[in-house]
Design a protein around this motif. Structure first.
Motif, mmCIF file in Angstrom:
data_model
loop_
_atom_site.group_PDB
_atom_site.id
_atom_site.type_symbol
_atom_site.label_atom_id
_atom_site.label_comp_id
_atom_site.label_asym_id
_atom_site.label_seq_id
_atom_site.Cartn_x
_atom_site.Cartn_y
_atom_site.Cartn_z
ATOM 1 N N GLY A 244 0.914 -1.200 0.065
ATOM 2 C CA GLY A 244 -0.067 -0.047 0.173
ATOM 3 C C GLY A 244 0.869 1.294 0.130
ATOM 4 N N PHE A 245 1.771 1.258 0.940
ATOM 5 C CA PHE A 245 2.713 2.375 0.960
ATOM 6 C C PHE A 245 3.516 2.595 -0.507
ATOM 7 C CE2 PHE A 245 7.139 3.998 1.593
ATOM 8 C CZ PHE A 245 6.885 5.260 1.895
ATOM 9 N N ILE A 246 4.033 1.691 -0.967
ATOM 10 C CA ILE A 246 5.142 1.623 -2.202
ATOM 11 C C ILE A 246 4.264 2.158 -3.441
ATOM 12 C CG2 ILE A 246 6.082 0.404 -4.095
ATOM 13 C CD1 ILE A 246 7.619 -1.194 -1.347
ATOM 14 N N ASP A 247 2.753 1.586 -3.628
ATOM 15 C CA ASP A 247 2.212 1.829 -4.867
ATOM 16 C C ASP A 247 1.809 3.124 -4.523
ATOM 17 O OD1 ASP A 247 2.513 -0.712 -5.752
ATOM 18 O OD2 ASP A 247 0.229 -1.202 -5.655
ATOM 19 N N SER A 248 1.027 3.667 -3.320
ATOM 20 C CA SER A 248 0.669 4.946 -3.230
ATOM 21 C C SER A 248 1.721 6.015 -3.333
ATOM 22 C CB SER A 248 -0.088 5.212 -1.975
ATOM 23 O OG SER A 248 0.672 5.011 -0.883
ATOM 24 N N TYR A 249 2.799 5.565 -2.971
ATOM 25 C CA TYR A 249 4.044 6.716 -2.960
ATOM 26 C C TYR A 249 4.588 6.850 -4.530
ATOM 27 C CZ TYR A 249 7.992 9.611 -1.658
ATOM 28 O OH TYR A 249 8.767 10.501 -1.394
ATOM 29 N N ILE A 250 4.503 5.765 -5.275
ATOM 30 C CA ILE A 250 4.785 5.850 -6.630
ATOM 31 C C ILE A 250 3.748 6.865 -7.324
ATOM 32 C CG2 ILE A 250 4.677 4.627 -8.909
ATOM 33 C CD1 ILE A 250 5.908 2.094 -7.365
ATOM 34 N N ILE A 251 2.336 6.474 -7.176
ATOM 35 C CA ILE A 251 1.317 7.299 -7.798
ATOM 36 C C ILE A 251 1.698 8.847 -7.284
ATOM 37 C CG2 ILE A 251 -1.019 8.080 -7.949
ATOM 38 C CD1 ILE A 251 -1.548 5.055 -7.312
ATOM 39 N N TRP A 252 1.994 9.038 -5.777
ATOM 40 C CA TRP A 252 2.395 10.427 -5.366
ATOM 41 C C TRP A 252 3.179 10.951 -6.193
ATOM 42 C CZ3 TRP A 252 0.047 13.496 -1.515
ATOM 43 C CH2 TRP A 252 0.554 14.365 -0.980
ATOM 44 N N SER A 253 4.477 10.374 -6.195
ATOM 45 C CA SER A 253 5.769 10.974 -6.815
ATOM 46 C C SER A 253 5.660 11.111 -8.230
ATOM 47 C CB SER A 253 6.882 9.781 -6.913
ATOM 48 O OG SER A 253 7.110 9.492 -5.401
ATOM 49 N N VAL A 254 4.905 10.270 -8.924
ATOM 50 C CA VAL A 254 4.614 10.565 -10.573
ATOM 51 C C VAL A 254 3.966 11.980 -10.709
ATOM 52 C CG1 VAL A 254 3.503 9.757 -12.680
ATOM 53 C CG2 VAL A 254 4.870 8.122 -11.384
ATOM 54 N N ILE A 255 2.689 12.161 -9.839
ATOM 55 C CA ILE A 255 1.784 13.301 -9.880
ATOM 56 C C ILE A 255 2.937 14.424 -9.572
ATOM 57 C CG2 ILE A 255 0.035 14.606 -8.917
ATOM 58 C CD1 ILE A 255 -1.389 11.719 -8.828
ATOM 59 N N ASP A 256 3.608 14.402 -8.474
ATOM 60 C CA ASP A 256 4.384 15.484 -7.840
ATOM 61 C C ASP A 256 5.512 15.739 -9.194
ATOM 62 O OD1 ASP A 256 5.534 16.900 -5.471
ATOM 63 O OD2 ASP A 256 7.352 15.811 -6.017
ATOM 64 N N PHE B 180 5.241 15.083 -12.400
ATOM 65 C CA PHE B 180 4.499 15.856 -13.558
ATOM 66 C C PHE B 180 4.363 17.366 -13.131
ATOM 67 C CE2 PHE B 180 0.637 17.109 -15.549
ATOM 68 C CZ PHE B 180 0.909 17.009 -16.744
ATOM 69 N N ASP B 181 3.941 17.638 -11.969
ATOM 70 C CA ASP B 181 3.481 19.056 -11.646
ATOM 71 C C ASP B 181 4.720 19.662 -11.542
ATOM 72 O OD1 ASP B 181 2.262 21.174 -10.367
ATOM 73 O OD2 ASP B 181 2.888 20.829 -8.538
ATOM 74 N N ALA B 182 5.921 19.501 -11.125
ATOM 75 C CA ALA B 182 7.242 20.137 -11.150
ATOM 76 C C ALA B 182 7.688 20.352 -12.699
ATOM 77 C CB ALA B 182 8.293 19.593 -10.301
ATOM 78 N N ILE B 183 7.452 19.505 -13.279
ATOM 79 C CA ILE B 183 8.204 19.499 -14.799
ATOM 80 C C ILE B 183 7.405 20.200 -15.747
ATOM 81 C CG2 ILE B 183 9.376 18.245 -16.695
ATOM 82 C CD1 ILE B 183 10.412 16.179 -14.536
ATOM 83 N N VAL B 184 6.260 19.564 -15.958
ATOM 84 C CA VAL B 184 5.137 19.957 -16.982
ATOM 85 C C VAL B 184 4.394 21.151 -16.592
ATOM 86 C CG1 VAL B 184 3.415 19.139 -18.284
ATOM 87 C CG2 VAL B 184 4.853 17.469 -18.044
ATOM 88 N N ILE B 185 3.632 20.877 -15.158
ATOM 89 C CA ILE B 185 2.723 22.133 -15.037
ATOM 90 C C ILE B 185 3.425 23.551 -14.552
ATOM 91 C CG2 ILE B 185 1.161 23.067 -13.530
ATOM 92 C CD1 ILE B 185 -0.179 20.330 -13.457
ATOM 93 N N ASP B 186 4.816 23.154 -13.713
ATOM 94 C CA ASP B 186 5.330 24.288 -13.286
ATOM 95 C C ASP B 186 6.560 24.821 -14.151
ATOM 96 O OD1 ASP B 186 3.999 24.474 -11.024
ATOM 97 O OD2 ASP B 186 5.568 23.341 -9.956
ATOM 98 N N CYS B 187 7.562 23.872 -14.664
ATOM 99 C CA CYS B 187 8.642 24.169 -15.460
ATOM 100 C C CYS B 187 8.378 24.618 -17.037
ATOM 101 C CB CYS B 187 9.683 23.354 -15.384
ATOM 102 S SG CYS B 187 10.496 23.444 -13.631
ATOM 103 N N ILE B 188 7.337 23.923 -17.320
ATOM 104 C CA ILE B 188 6.892 23.942 -18.785
ATOM 105 C C ILE B 188 5.712 24.887 -18.853
ATOM 106 C CG2 ILE B 188 6.033 23.146 -21.029
ATOM 107 C CD1 ILE B 188 7.686 20.248 -20.215
ATOM 108 N N TRP B 189 4.767 24.924 -18.152
ATOM 109 C CA TRP B 189 3.599 25.725 -18.568
ATOM 110 C C TRP B 189 3.750 26.997 -17.725
ATOM 111 C CZ3 TRP B 189 -0.372 26.577 -14.958
ATOM 112 C CH2 TRP B 189 -1.635 27.416 -15.412
ATOM 113 N N PHE B 190 3.881 26.984 -16.334
ATOM 114 C CA PHE B 190 3.869 28.003 -15.471
ATOM 115 C C PHE B 190 4.794 28.993 -16.002
ATOM 116 C CE2 PHE B 190 5.488 30.612 -11.792
ATOM 117 C CZ PHE B 190 4.281 31.104 -11.421
#
Length: 161
Positions: A89-101, A103-113
């Protein structure tokens, strides 16, 4: 494959929430902007001067989101990933969290924002801090740390199921 699909769904949901809110009211998301831009907004009288990075309202919204993620992650990884132990449960949820995190940093923040005129706050359009990539990467690292307690609690909840 299931984990990849969950990550993609998470990215889509996250983007569908964050981007419209930022576009609707950039000043309302000022806690996520680099500090120099926040300072300019204080000088312009757009926001009150505070010692805190986030307003109470922003902290409440972020806390509620983190609390909502715990049972949501637990349900998803239990039901779709077959997670039945704390570690799974921890590993799977942390993978999902990390991917979203990240994506936010690279695509939403660094590319879009960093390149969108639509997120610039009137009176601060000239600031080079809109392209502060390092700020967004550091924030993502903080996001990784914030994900740890959320995913620990997710793992514990999976154990209870």
């Amino acid at each position: 494959m299931v984990l990849l699909i969950e990550c993609l769904i998470g990215i889509i949901l996250f983007t569908a929430i964050v981007v419209p809110l930022t576009l609707k009211d950039p000043v309302g998301s000022i806690g996520d902007y680099p500090p120099a831009i926040k300072e300019r907004c204080i000088e312009l009288g757009l926001i009150p001067k505070t010692e805190k990075r986030f307003s109470s309202k922003e902290l409440i919204k972020k806390s509620i989101a983190m609390i909502v993620f715990i049972p949501l992650f637990a349900f998803v990884v239990y039901k779709f990933n077959g997670a039945d132990t704390f570690l799974k449960g921890f590993i799977d949820s942390y993978i999902i969290w990390s991917v979203i995190d990240w994506f936010d940093a690279i695509v939403i923040d660094c590319i879009w924002f960093c390149h969108s005129e639509k997120v610039k706050i009137k009176g601060s359009e000239d600031m080079k801090e809109y392209k502060d990539y390092l700020f967004h990467i550091r924030q993502s690292c903080i996001g990784m740390l914030l994900g740890l307690p959320v995913c620990v609690l997710t793992g514990l909840l999976v154990m209870i199921f």
